[in-house]
Scaffold this active site. Structure first.
Site, PDB file in Angstrom:
ATOM      1  N   GLU A 116      -6.261  -5.318   3.703  1.00 29.24           N
ATOM      2  CA  GLU A 116      -6.049  -6.934   3.009  1.00 29.24           C
ATOM      3  C   GLU A 116      -7.521  -7.239   1.991  1.00 29.24           C
ATOM      4  N   ILE A 125       1.915   0.144   6.919  1.00 27.89           N
ATOM      5  CA  ILE A 125       2.490  -1.307   6.773  1.00 27.89           C
ATOM      6  C   ILE A 125       3.236  -1.692   8.190  1.00 27.89           C
ATOM      7  N   PHE A 128     -14.027  -2.258 -11.291  1.00 27.99           N
ATOM      8  CA  PHE A 128     -13.001  -2.559 -10.606  1.00 27.99           C
ATOM      9  C   PHE A 128     -13.458  -0.736 -12.008  1.00 27.99           C
ATOM     10  N   GLY A 139     -23.409  -3.315  28.811  1.00 22.80           N
ATOM     11  CA  GLY A 139     -23.547  -2.449  28.844  1.00 22.80           C
ATOM     12  C   GLY A 139     -22.799  -1.401  29.051  1.00 22.80           C
ATOM     13  N   GLY A 140     -22.699  -0.299  30.419  1.00 26.02           N
ATOM     14  CA  GLY A 140     -21.388   0.195  30.491  1.00 26.02           C
ATOM     15  C   GLY A 140     -19.955  -0.694  30.308  1.00 26.02           C
ATOM     16  N   THR A 146       0.774  -0.466  -0.350  1.00 31.68           N
ATOM     17  CA  THR A 146      -0.522  -0.031  -0.276  1.00 31.68           C
ATOM     18  C   THR A 146       0.761   1.605  -0.146  1.00 31.68           C
TER      19      THR A 146
HETATM   20  P1  TGC Z   1      -6.620  -7.471 -12.205  1.00 34.15           P
HETATM   21  O1  TGC Z   1      -6.169  -6.546 -13.534  1.00 34.15           O
HETATM   22  O2  TGC Z   1      -7.681  -8.653 -11.786  1.00 34.15           O
HETATM   23  O3  TGC Z   1      -4.805  -8.239 -11.549  1.00 34.15           O
HETATM   24  C1  TGC Z   1      -3.375  -8.404 -11.472  1.00 34.15           C
HETATM   25  C2  TGC Z   1      -3.339  -9.406 -12.212  1.00 34.15           C
HETATM   26  O4  TGC Z   1      -2.933 -10.066 -10.814  1.00 34.15           O
HETATM   27  C3  TGC Z   1      -3.849 -11.792 -11.089  1.00 34.15           C
HETATM   28  N1  TGC Z   1      -4.771 -11.352  -9.752  1.00 34.15           N
HETATM   29  C4  TGC Z   1      -4.614 -12.544  -8.902  1.00 34.15           C
HETATM   30  N2  TGC Z   1      -3.267 -13.619  -9.016  1.00 34.15           N
HETATM   31  C5  TGC Z   1      -3.395 -14.203  -7.435  1.00 34.15           C
HETATM   32  N3  TGC Z   1      -4.192 -13.474  -6.408  1.00 34.15           N
HETATM   33  C6  TGC Z   1      -4.923 -13.000  -6.525  1.00 34.15           C
HETATM   34  N4  TGC Z   1      -6.061 -12.627  -5.232  1.00 34.15           N
HETATM   35  C7  TGC Z   1      -5.200 -12.027  -7.834  1.00 34.15           C
HETATM   36  N5  TGC Z   1      -6.214 -11.363  -8.157  1.00 34.15           N
HETATM   37  C8  TGC Z   1      -5.587 -10.578  -9.211  1.00 34.15           C
HETATM   38  C9  TGC Z   1      -4.261 -11.329 -12.430  1.00 34.15           C
HETATM   39  O5  TGC Z   1      -4.779 -12.441 -12.883  1.00 34.15           O
HETATM   40  C10 TGC Z   1      -3.581 -10.792 -13.282  1.00 34.15           C
HETATM   41  O6  TGC Z   1      -2.950 -10.885 -13.737  1.00 34.15           O
HETATM   42  P2  TGC Z   1      -1.448 -11.432 -14.829  1.00 34.15           P
HETATM   43  O7  TGC Z   1      -0.293 -12.271 -14.970  1.00 34.15           O
HETATM   44  O8  TGC Z   1      -2.802 -11.325 -15.955  1.00 34.15           O
HETATM   45  O9  TGC Z   1      -1.517 -10.061 -14.854  1.00 34.15           O
HETATM   46  O10 TGC Z   1      -5.952  -6.550 -10.956  1.00 34.15           O
HETATM   47  P3  TGC Z   1      -6.376  -5.120 -10.575  1.00 34.15           P
HETATM   48  O11 TGC Z   1      -5.837  -3.663 -10.715  1.00 34.15           O
HETATM   49  O12 TGC Z   1      -7.795  -5.022 -11.310  1.00 34.15           O
HETATM   50  O13 TGC Z   1      -6.938  -5.040  -8.956  1.00 34.15           O
HETATM   51  C11 TGC Z   1      -7.617  -5.711  -8.007  1.00 34.15           C
HETATM   52  C12 TGC Z   1      -7.974  -5.744  -7.015  1.00 34.15           C
HETATM   53  C13 TGC Z   1      -9.018  -4.686  -6.684  1.00 34.15           C
HETATM   54  C14 TGC Z   1      -8.329  -7.240  -6.606  1.00 34.15           C
HETATM   55  C15 TGC Z   1      -7.016  -6.105  -6.083  1.00 34.15           C
HETATM   56  O14 TGC Z   1      -5.728  -5.087  -6.718  1.00 34.15           O
HETATM   57  C16 TGC Z   1      -6.610  -6.511  -4.432  1.00 34.15           C
HETATM   58  O15 TGC Z   1      -7.065  -6.292  -4.177  1.00 34.15           O
HETATM   59  N6  TGC Z   1      -7.367  -4.784  -4.311  1.00 34.15           N
HETATM   60  C17 TGC Z   1      -6.985  -5.075  -2.472  1.00 34.15           C
HETATM   61  C18 TGC Z   1      -5.894  -3.791  -1.997  1.00 34.15           C
HETATM   62  C19 TGC Z   1      -5.464  -5.018  -0.772  1.00 34.15           C
HETATM   63  O16 TGC Z   1      -5.569  -6.672  -0.736  1.00 34.15           O
HETATM   64  N7  TGC Z   1      -4.095  -4.452   0.185  1.00 34.15           N
HETATM   65  C20 TGC Z   1      -3.500  -5.314   1.050  1.00 34.15           C
HETATM   66  C21 TGC Z   1      -1.964  -4.563   1.038  1.00 34.15           C
HETATM   67  S1  TGC Z   1      -2.041  -5.907   2.688  1.00 34.15           S
HETATM   68  C22 TGC Z   1      -2.039  -5.674   4.082  1.00 34.15           C
HETATM   69  O17 TGC Z   1      -3.095  -4.796   3.723  1.00 34.15           O
HETATM   70  C23 TGC Z   1      -1.724  -6.063   4.875  1.00 34.15           C
HETATM   71  S2  TGC Z   1      -2.921  -6.025   6.712  1.00 34.15           S
HETATM   72  C24 TGC Z   1      -1.348  -7.196   7.094  1.00 34.15           C
HETATM   73  C25 TGC Z   1      -2.067  -7.576   9.239  1.00 34.15           C
HETATM   74  O18 TGC Z   1      -1.782  -7.030   9.292  1.00 34.15           O
HETATM   75  O19 TGC Z   1      -2.403  -8.596   8.944  1.00 34.15           O
HETATM   76  P1  FAD Z   2      -8.651   3.388  -0.472  1.00 31.57           P
HETATM   77  O1  FAD Z   2      -8.688   2.562  -0.999  1.00 31.57           O
HETATM   78  O2  FAD Z   2      -8.432   4.712  -1.244  1.00 31.57           O
HETATM   79  O3  FAD Z   2     -10.334   3.014  -0.481  1.00 31.57           O
HETATM   80  C1  FAD Z   2     -11.490   3.913   0.120  1.00 31.57           C
HETATM   81  C2  FAD Z   2     -12.811   3.934   0.393  1.00 31.57           C
HETATM   82  O4  FAD Z   2     -12.982   3.283  -1.262  1.00 31.57           O
HETATM   83  C3  FAD Z   2     -12.583   2.264   0.720  1.00 31.57           C
HETATM   84  O5  FAD Z   2     -14.386   2.479   1.563  1.00 31.57           O
HETATM   85  C4  FAD Z   2     -13.656   1.449  -0.790  1.00 31.57           C
HETATM   86  O6  FAD Z   2     -13.438   0.028   0.016  1.00 31.57           O
HETATM   87  C5  FAD Z   2     -13.917   2.404  -1.335  1.00 31.57           C
HETATM   88  N1  FAD Z   2     -13.552   1.587  -2.247  1.00 31.57           N
HETATM   89  C6  FAD Z   2     -12.003   2.176  -3.251  1.00 31.57           C
HETATM   90  N2  FAD Z   2     -12.588   1.584  -4.828  1.00 31.57           N
HETATM   91  C7  FAD Z   2     -13.177   1.193  -5.070  1.00 31.57           C
HETATM   92  C8  FAD Z   2     -14.215   1.061  -6.271  1.00 31.57           C
HETATM   93  N3  FAD Z   2     -13.283   0.656  -6.970  1.00 31.57           N
HETATM   94  N4  FAD Z   2     -15.231  -0.083  -5.855  1.00 31.57           N
HETATM   95  C9  FAD Z   2     -16.732   0.389  -4.660  1.00 31.57           C
HETATM   96  N5  FAD Z   2     -15.538   1.333  -3.957  1.00 31.57           N
HETATM   97  C10 FAD Z   2     -14.622   1.485  -3.238  1.00 31.57           C
HETATM   98  N6  FAD Z   2      -0.977  -2.174   3.587  1.00 31.57           N
HETATM   99  C11 FAD Z   2      -0.013  -3.302   3.475  1.00 31.57           C
HETATM  100  O7  FAD Z   2       0.640  -2.768   2.101  1.00 31.57           O
HETATM  101  N7  FAD Z   2       1.112  -4.355   4.228  1.00 31.57           N
HETATM  102  C12 FAD Z   2       0.075  -4.303   5.472  1.00 31.57           C
HETATM  103  O8  FAD Z   2       0.949  -4.600   6.249  1.00 31.57           O
HETATM  104  C13 FAD Z   2      -0.496  -3.205   5.978  1.00 31.57           C
HETATM  105  N8  FAD Z   2      -1.471  -3.498   7.359  1.00 31.57           N
HETATM  106  C14 FAD Z   2      -1.907  -1.655   7.349  1.00 31.57           C
HETATM  107  C15 FAD Z   2      -2.548  -2.063   8.422  1.00 31.57           C
HETATM  108  C16 FAD Z   2      -3.160  -1.574   9.611  1.00 31.57           C
HETATM  109  C17 FAD Z   2      -3.978  -1.661  10.900  1.00 31.57           C
HETATM  110  C18 FAD Z   2      -3.990  -0.375   8.269  1.00 31.57           C
HETATM  111  C19 FAD Z   2      -5.763  -0.032   8.497  1.00 31.57           C
HETATM  112  C20 FAD Z   2      -4.000  -0.528   7.060  1.00 31.57           C
HETATM  113  C21 FAD Z   2      -2.768  -2.036   6.301  1.00 31.57           C
HETATM  114  N9  FAD Z   2      -2.212  -1.805   5.095  1.00 31.57           N
HETATM  115  C22 FAD Z   2      -0.901  -2.828   5.022  1.00 31.57           C
HETATM  116  C23 FAD Z   2      -3.022  -0.792   4.276  1.00 31.57           C
HETATM  117  C24 FAD Z   2      -4.544  -1.935   3.798  1.00 31.57           C
HETATM  118  O9  FAD Z   2      -4.530  -2.882   2.644  1.00 31.57           O
HETATM  119  C25 FAD Z   2      -5.248  -0.682   3.490  1.00 31.57           C
HETATM  120  O10 FAD Z   2      -5.861   0.300   3.432  1.00 31.57           O
HETATM  121  C26 FAD Z   2      -6.389  -0.908   2.441  1.00 31.57           C
HETATM  122  O11 FAD Z   2      -6.530  -2.235   1.476  1.00 31.57           O
HETATM  123  C27 FAD Z   2      -7.320   0.052   1.337  1.00 31.57           C
HETATM  124  O12 FAD Z   2      -6.976   1.353   1.126  1.00 31.57           O
HETATM  125  P2  FAD Z   2      -7.083   2.526   2.046  1.00 31.57           P
HETATM  126  O13 FAD Z   2      -7.077   2.469   3.181  1.00 31.57           O
HETATM  127  O14 FAD Z   2      -5.938   3.578   0.796  1.00 31.57           O
HETATM  128  O15 FAD Z   2      -8.410   2.977   1.455  1.00 31.57           O
END
Ligand code: TGC
Ligand code: FAD
Length: 392
Positions: A371, A170, A391, A347-348, A139
């Site tokens: 995630e 992060i 998307f 409650g409280g 991110t």
């Molecule tokens: P899109 O065009 O759909 O896909 C791009 C390429 O990726 C492949 N793909 C996947 N591969 C493996 N697993 C998956 N789940 C996959 N989803 C897609 C896809 O086949 C394609 O491959 P290729 O070979 O054709 O290039 O991608 P998009 O840009 O339209 O985005 C799709 C979307 C929105 C679903 C994705 O980007 C997404 O999941 N967004 C959410 C971001 C997210 O989850 N961020 C998490 C950050 S890490 C975090 O939050 C850690 S918290 C840790 C903790 O404390 O527990």
């Molecule tokens: P945005 O993407 O700006 O989204 C804002 C709002 O818009 C959300 O409600 C979302 O659902 C909505 N939205 C966005 N796109 C669309 C769409 N196409 N259609 C409809 N609605 C949409 N990331 C890492 O890489 N590594 C980590 O270790 C990590 N740890 C984290 C720990 C914490 C405590 C937190 C809060 C976040 C962490 N993250 C990490 C980041 C996390 O994965 C992102 O916060 C998350 O993916 C959402 O991104 P954003 O906060 O930029 O929200």
């Protein structure tokens, strides 16, 4: 001192679907949480500090890379074992589970799956013992749900590359020894790099003022002309599918983990409803409170069956990203709604740190966002069932 009175809840006999080894693992991690996590976690949450003293114990109970093969320091356990470990840790606190999720699914998994033999040997055993702690940088300040638009990038400079950009939100960043960072190469393709603490130009400022995951350390990863040796680039993957496949593993663990938080809230609210009296009888005897508890255990039970089945599919390498996404979304929302209702039953008292519910509720506000947000996961299922991409 805080007393963890948690009791096991298995309304549908799901335990019969587990092996003796699964149950042994659960008992081990549950005891660790009762003994080491529950007594201290509220203080750390109130102080907004990460309990670093738990790291060795977490490693000892197998929380770091349980499914990584033994030759690289893991335990070679199956996916259901991994899920159970995440569930038990999050029963204690989502922040502790976060640290284990990041270490296992977002740092060890990519090094194991996409790393060179040299990288695996260098990093995995130390990550398994907690001697090295890792972070995962996907991110960015301007790119959260849409990580494919990231701007962090690197340029070729002979035997090394020069990395610039920044990552935000992060987990583990402030104390990590290494970070798996996703950045674009000169051709605009995403690659993973292992950035080590101490590399010049690399800093990890902590994020303050969180009302959620207060016992987890969150920060930024800042890269200012960081020279990263080419030998630190993960050779086995290119493109967004690299980081997204790590997310599949982490989201799977969260689907189990969130149930742990839900179970803790349900357990606390159930006991309170049997003990607390108003109008001359236990509040659990009132229909409105029973409705809340009945709905909680129903949703938790459905969630338990969902993750068990997903674990079986994952063990057979048949779980699709969309199936994992559904389980993450469903079980986190079950947990969040359980926490909100459970807090009302107290409650409280529900707003105090004397009980774990408010802490779980606040934590889950992050879990429902990271995630992939709840909305993003709805769109993943929407795309999977309709074939239309909402998307873009
Ligand atoms: P899109 O065009 O759909 O896909 C791009 C390429 O990726 C492949 N793909 C996947 N591969 C493996 N697993 C998956 N789940 C996959 N989803 C897609 C896809 O086949 C394609 O491959 P290729 O070979 O054709 O290039 O991608 P998009 O840009 O339209 O985005 C799709 C979307 C929105 C679903 C994705 O980007 C997404 O999941 N967004 C959410 C971001 C997210 O989850 N961020 C998490 C950050 S890490 C975090 O939050 C850690 S918290 C840790 C903790 O404390 O527990
Ligand atoms: P945005 O993407 O700006 O989204 C804002 C709002 O818009 C959300 O409600 C979302 O659902 C909505 N939205 C966005 N796109 C669309 C769409 N196409 N259609 C409809 N609605 C949409 N990331 C890492 O890489 N590594 C980590 O270790 C990590 N740890 C984290 C720990 C914490 C405590 C937190 C809060 C976040 C962490 N993250 C990490 C980041 C996390 O994965 C992102 O916060 C998350 O993916 C959402 O991104 P954003 O906060 O930029 O929200």
């Amino acid at each position: 001192m805080y007393q963890d009175k948690y009791q096991h809840h298995d309304y549908y006999g799901v335990d019969e679907l587990l092996t003796e080894e699964h149950k042994l693992i659960r008992d081990t991690v549950r005891s660790f949480v009762k003994k080491e996590v529950s007594p201290i976690i509220e203080t750390h949450a109130q102080e907004a500090s990460f309990p670093k003293q738990l790291l060795k114990g977490l490693a000892e109970v197998g929380a770091f890379g349980p499914y990584i093969p033994a030759e690289y320091g893991g335990q070679g356990l199956d996916q259901i074992s991994y899920g159970i470990i995440m569930q038990e840790l999050e029963r204690g606190d989502s922040g502790i589970r976060s640290t284990a999720s990041v270490q296992s699914s977002l740092v060890m998994y990519p090094i194991f799956s996409f790393g060179s033999e040299e990288q695996k040997k260098k990093y995995l055993p130390k990550l398994a013992t907690g001697d090295f702690m890792g972070a995962f940088g996907l991110t960015e300040p301007n790119h959260g749900s849409d990580p494919g638009s990231m701007t962090t990038h690197f340029k070729d400079a002979g035997d090394h590359v020069v990395l610039n950009g920044s990552k935000m939100w992060i987990s583990n960043a402030p104390f990590c020894d290494i970070a798996v960072v996703w950045a674009k190469n000169e051709a605009g393709k995403i690659q993973g790099l292992i950035v080590e603490r101490g590399m010049e130009g690399f800093s990890t400022p902590e994020t303050h003022g969180k009302w959620s995951l207060r016992a987890s350390a969150t920060g930024e990863l800042v890269f200012d002309n960081v020279k990263v040796p080419k030998s630190n680039i993960l050779p086995g993957v290119e493109g967004l599918k690299g980081p997204l496949s790590c997310l599949n593993s982490a989201r799977y663990g969260i689907a189990w983990g969130a149930l742990g938080a839900a179970l803790d809230c349900y357990d606390t609210a159930l006991r309170y409803s049997q003990e607390r009296k108003q109008f001359g009888k236990p509040i659990g005897a009132f229909q409105l409170q029973q409705k809340k508890l009945a709905e909680m255990i129903t949703e938790i039970t459905k969630g338990q069956l969902l993750v068990w089945r997903l674990g079986v599919l994952k063990n057979e390498n048949r779980a699709t990203p969309a199936q994992i996404s559904m389980a993450k979304r469903n079980n986190v929302m079950v947990a969040l709604e359980t926490a909100r209702e459970a807090r009302q039953i107290l409650g409280g008292m529900g707003i105090t740190g004397e009980y774990s519910i408010m802490r779980h509720m606040m934590n889950l506000e992050s879990v429902v966002t990271y995630e992939g947000t709840h909305d993003i996961h709805l769109l993943i299922t929407g795309l999977d069932v309709t074939g239309f991409n909402a998307f873009v």
